[in-house]
Scaffold this motif. Structure first.
Motif, PDB file in Angstrom:
ATOM      1  N   VAL A  35       0.842  -1.188   0.000  1.00 29.67           N
ATOM      2  CA  VAL A  35       0.000   0.000   0.000  1.00 29.67           C
ATOM      3  C   VAL A  35       0.882   1.246   0.000  1.00 29.67           C
ATOM      4  N   GLN A  36       0.543   2.201  -0.868  1.00 27.18           N
ATOM      5  CA  GLN A  36       1.285   3.448  -0.969  1.00 27.18           C
ATOM      6  C   GLN A  36       0.467   4.562  -0.311  1.00 27.18           C
ATOM      7  N   THR A  37       1.114   5.357   0.520  1.00 24.95           N
ATOM      8  CA  THR A  37       0.439   6.433   1.239  1.00 24.95           C
ATOM      9  C   THR A  37       0.751   7.769   0.601  1.00 24.95           C
ATOM     10  N   GLN A  38      -0.288   8.554   0.363  1.00 23.20           N
ATOM     11  CA  GLN A  38      -0.120   9.893  -0.195  1.00 23.20           C
ATOM     12  C   GLN A  38      -0.484  10.916   0.863  1.00 23.20           C
ATOM     13  N   LYS A  39       0.414  11.851   1.117  1.00 22.48           N
ATOM     14  CA  LYS A  39       0.181  12.834   2.159  1.00 22.48           C
ATOM     15  C   LYS A  39      -0.894  13.841   1.749  1.00 22.48           C
ATOM     16  N   HIS A  40      -1.592  14.330   2.771  1.00 25.16           N
ATOM     17  CA  HIS A  40      -2.598  15.355   2.583  1.00 25.16           C
ATOM     18  C   HIS A  40      -1.904  16.689   2.364  1.00 25.16           C
ATOM     19  N   GLN A  41      -2.373  17.481   1.422  1.00 20.25           N
ATOM     20  CA  GLN A  41      -1.779  18.775   1.100  1.00 20.25           C
ATOM     21  C   GLN A  41      -2.546  19.884   1.818  1.00 20.25           C
ATOM     22  N   ILE A  42      -1.839  20.665   2.624  1.00 13.02           N
ATOM     23  CA  ILE A  42      -2.467  21.788   3.326  1.00 13.02           C
ATOM     24  C   ILE A  42      -1.629  23.037   3.114  1.00 13.02           C
ATOM     25  N   ARG A  43      -2.296  24.102   2.664  1.00 17.41           N
ATOM     26  CA  ARG A  43      -1.642  25.396   2.453  1.00 17.41           C
ATOM     27  C   ARG A  43      -2.021  26.337   3.592  1.00 17.41           C
ATOM     28  N   VAL A  44      -0.997  26.962   4.156  1.00 13.51           N
ATOM     29  CA  VAL A  44      -1.169  27.887   5.279  1.00 13.51           C
ATOM     30  C   VAL A  44      -0.770  29.283   4.811  1.00 13.51           C
ATOM     31  N   ALA A  45      -1.551  30.290   5.186  1.00 10.83           N
ATOM     32  CA  ALA A  45      -1.263  31.665   4.771  1.00 10.83           C
ATOM     33  C   ALA A  45      -1.174  32.581   5.979  1.00 10.83           C
ATOM     34  N   GLY A  46      -0.281  33.559   5.882  1.00  8.06           N
ATOM     35  CA  GLY A  46      -0.167  34.552   6.949  1.00  8.06           C
ATOM     36  C   GLY A  46       1.137  35.309   6.865  1.00  8.06           C
ATOM     37  N   TYR A  47       1.338  36.220   7.787  1.00  6.54           N
ATOM     38  CA  TYR A  47       2.590  36.964   7.875  1.00  6.54           C
ATOM     39  C   TYR A  47       3.725  36.028   8.327  1.00  6.54           C
ATOM     40  N   ASP A  48       4.962  36.424   8.027  1.00  7.80           N
ATOM     41  CA  ASP A  48       6.116  35.599   8.386  1.00  7.80           C
ATOM     42  C   ASP A  48       6.680  36.016   9.748  1.00  7.80           C
ATOM     43  N   TYR A  49       5.857  35.914  10.781  1.00  5.22           N
ATOM     44  CA  TYR A  49       6.279  36.237  12.139  1.00  5.22           C
ATOM     45  C   TYR A  49       7.357  35.270  12.628  1.00  5.22           C
ATOM     46  N   ASP A  50       8.102  35.696  13.644  1.00  2.79           N
ATOM     47  CA  ASP A  50       9.053  34.771  14.262  1.00  2.79           C
ATOM     48  C   ASP A  50       8.322  33.581  14.872  1.00  2.79           C
ATOM     49  N   ARG A  51       7.086  33.781  15.327  1.00  6.45           N
ATOM     50  CA  ARG A  51       6.324  32.726  15.984  1.00  6.45           C
ATOM     51  C   ARG A  51       5.721  31.709  15.014  1.00  6.45           C
ATOM     52  N   VAL A  52       5.895  31.925  13.703  1.00  3.00           N
ATOM     53  CA  VAL A  52       5.492  30.907  12.726  1.00  3.00           C
ATOM     54  C   VAL A  52       6.688  30.418  11.907  1.00  3.00           C
ATOM     55  N   ARG A  53       7.877  30.950  12.193  1.00  2.00           N
ATOM     56  CA  ARG A  53       9.044  30.592  11.380  1.00  2.00           C
ATOM     57  C   ARG A  53       9.328  29.090  11.388  1.00  2.00           C
ATOM     58  N   ALA A  54       9.083  28.440  12.513  1.00  2.00           N
ATOM     59  CA  ALA A  54       9.332  26.998  12.593  1.00  2.00           C
ATOM     60  C   ALA A  54       8.354  26.202  11.740  1.00  2.00           C
ATOM     61  N   ILE A  55       7.192  26.772  11.442  1.00  2.00           N
ATOM     62  CA  ILE A  55       6.259  26.140  10.503  1.00  2.00           C
ATOM     63  C   ILE A  55       6.762  26.367   9.087  1.00  2.00           C
ATOM     64  N   MET A  56       7.235  27.566   8.820  1.00  2.00           N
ATOM     65  CA  MET A  56       7.703  27.906   7.482  1.00  2.00           C
ATOM     66  C   MET A  56       8.892  27.060   7.047  1.00  2.00           C
ATOM     67  N   ASP A  57       9.834  26.813   7.984  1.00  2.00           N
ATOM     68  CA  ASP A  57      11.042  26.067   7.600  1.00  2.00           C
ATOM     69  C   ASP A  57      10.954  24.572   7.886  1.00  2.00           C
ATOM     70  N   GLY A  58       9.772  24.107   8.332  1.00  2.00           N
ATOM     71  CA  GLY A  58       9.564  22.674   8.485  1.00  2.00           C
ATOM     72  C   GLY A  58      10.020  22.083   9.801  1.00  2.00           C
TER      73      GLY A  58
END
Length: 373
Positions: A35-58
Motif C-alpha cells: 500500500v502506498q500512502t499519499q500525504k494530505h496537502q495543506i496550504r497555510v497563509a499569513g505573515y512571516d512572524y518569528d512565531r510561525v518561522r518553525a512552521i515555514m522552515d519545516g
C-alpha cells in the motif's frame, strides 16, 4: 483525546473520494500488493512572524500532512478568505472582521481556532496635530477625529479603552472616515457597513484624500488608525502621538487590566474540518510548538538570533510583567479579551446583534490548552 485519536486513525486509513482539495488516502492494488500512502496537502497563509518561522522552515508540522506556508499580508489573506476563492486551508484572519462577517453576513467558510497570532497594544495609534490643544485622552471630546476605517480592529480596541479607562465615548467625537489610506491599502466598502444610530457623528471625508494628508491640512484634529500615517513616518513635526511615553502607557494599561489586545486569529476552512475533525487540535498544537521555538530564540545568549543587542533583557522584562507564556493561545487564557471584543463590536455599532464568543470557535477547541512545560 480518544475521540481525536480515533478520528485521526480513521483519516489515515480512509480515502475521501471526490474532495476537490484532495485527502490523505490509501492507494491499493491487487490483494497482497504493498500500500502506498499519499500525504494530505495543506496550504497555510499569513505573515512571516518569528512565531510561525518553525512552521515555514519545516521544524514543526502535522503528521501525515504535506504543508506549505505562503506569506500573505492581512489584506490579501482576507481577500482570499472572504472572497469566492478560499484557496488556503489554514489562514490568518482578522478577528474583528471575521466577527462582523459571521454575525452580519452569516459567513461560515472558515472557522477560527484560539491561536491569536497577531496582538498589539494600541495606545501608539492615536495621533494629534501638535497645535490642536489635545494633551490627554479626555481632550478628544468634541474634536474631529479621522480614520481610514471606523471599523478597523485597532480602532475598536482604542475606542474601547478610551471609554473604559478615560470615560470618553465614541459619540463624543466627530468621526471623519477617509476614502484613501496612506499606506496604499484598499479600503473595503463592505467592512464600512455600520449599525449606528442615525445621529451618530460619522461622515465621509473628501474623495481621494488619505488620512495623513487630511490631518496635515487641518481636516481633523486627531487621527485614530492602525496605519501609521505617512507624515509621521517622515518625521513631520506637525504630528505627534497623544501618549508621549508609549511604552509606559501600554505597560500601565496591562498592569491595570491584564489585557493584551487581539488583532488576528488563525482559521481553518470549514469543509476541511468537517472532513478531518482532528485538524483543529493538530493545527493548534503546531502553532503552539512553533511559538515555543520563537521563545527559545529570544531567550538564548549563545548567539543572538534577533537583530537587537538587548533582546534577551527585553524578553526577561516582558516575562517579568506578563508571565512566562506572555503570548497565550487557548480560550481560557484569553477569555477576558474575547468577551471584550464581543462587547466592543456590538457597543460600537459594528454588528447587528451580540453573540457569545464561544459560538465563533470550533467546539473541539474550546478546552484546548498549551503545553508550555
Amino acid at each position: 483525546m480518544k475521540k481525536y485519536d480515533a478520528c485521526r486513525r480513521n483519516f489515515m486509513k480512509t480515502s475521501i473520494a471526490g474532495a476537490a482539495i484532495g485527502t490523505l488516502g490509501l492507494l491499493s492494488g491487487r490483494a497482497g500488493q504493498a500500500v502506498q500512502t499519499q500525504k494530505h496537502q495543506i496550504r497555510v497563509a499569513g505573515y512571516d512572524y518569528d512565531r510561525v518561522r518553525a512552521i515555514m522552515d519545516g521544524q514543526v508540522g502535522m503528521k501525515g500532512v504535506a504543508l506549505s506556508f505562503h506569506v500573505e499580508n492581512i489584506y490579501d489573506a482576507s481577500r482570499y478568505a472572504f472572497g469566492p476563492d478560499p484557496k488556503y486551508e489554514v489562514t490568518e484572519i482578522g478577528l474583528i472582521p471575521f466577527i462582523r462577517k459571521y454575525i452580519n453576513e452569516d459567513f461560515r467558510t472558515y472557522t477560527p481556532i484560539p491561536v491569536f497570532i497577531s496582538r498589539i497594544f494600541r495606545h501608539r495609534n492615536i495621533f494629534v496635530l501638535a497645535d490642536s490643544g489635545i494633551a490627554k485622552s479626555e481632550d478628544l471630546r468634541g474634536k474631529r477625529v479621522g480614520t481610514p476605517g471606523y471599523g478597523f480592529s485597532a480602532n475598536t480596541w482604542i475606542r474601547g479603552f478610551l471609554l473604559d479607562e478615560y470615560g470618553v465615548k465614541a459619540s463624543e467625537m466627530q468621526w471623519i472616515e477617509t476614502t484613501e489610506s496612506s499606506d496604499g491599502a484598499k479600503l473595503s466598502p463592505k467592512l464600512n457597513r455600520h449599525f449606528l444610530p442615525d445621529d451618530f457623528p460619522l461622515v465621509k471625508g473628501p474623495p481621494g484624500v488619505d488620512e495623513s494628508e487630511l490631518l496635515l491640512s487641518g481636516g481633523f484634529d486627531a487621527l485614530i488608525t492602525a496605519i501609521t500615517p505617512r507624515a509621521f513616518l517622515e518625521g513631520n513635526p506637525k504630528i505627534k502621538q497623544l501618549f508621549p511615553d508609549i511604552r509606559t502607557a501600554e505597560q500601565d494599561y496591562y498592569r491595570k487590566t491584564r489585557l493584551f489586545p487581539i488583532m488576528h486569529t488563525v482559521a481553518i476552512r470549514t469543509d476541511m474540518i468537517k472532513a478531518n475533525p482532528w485538524l483543529p487540535k493538530a493545527v493548534f498544537e503546531m502553532y503552539s510548538k512553533a511559538k515555543q521555538i520563537a521563545y527559545a530564540n529570544l531567550e538564548t545568549t549563545t548567539a543572538l538570533k534577533v537583530t537587537l543587542p538587548w533582546v534577551t533583557q527585553e524578553f526577561e522584562d516582558t516575562r517579568s510583567l506578563m508571565g512566562k507564556n506572555f503570548w497565550p493561545y487557548g480560550i481560557e487564557s484569553n477569555r477576558k479579551e474575547l468577551e471584550l471584543v464581543m462587547r466592543y463590536t456590538h457597543e460600537q455599532g459594528l454588528v447587528k446583534r451580540r453573540l457569545k464568543f464561544e459560538e465563533l470557535f470550533h467546539p473541539l477547541t474550546l478546552e484546548l490548552k498549551e503545553d508550555t512545560a
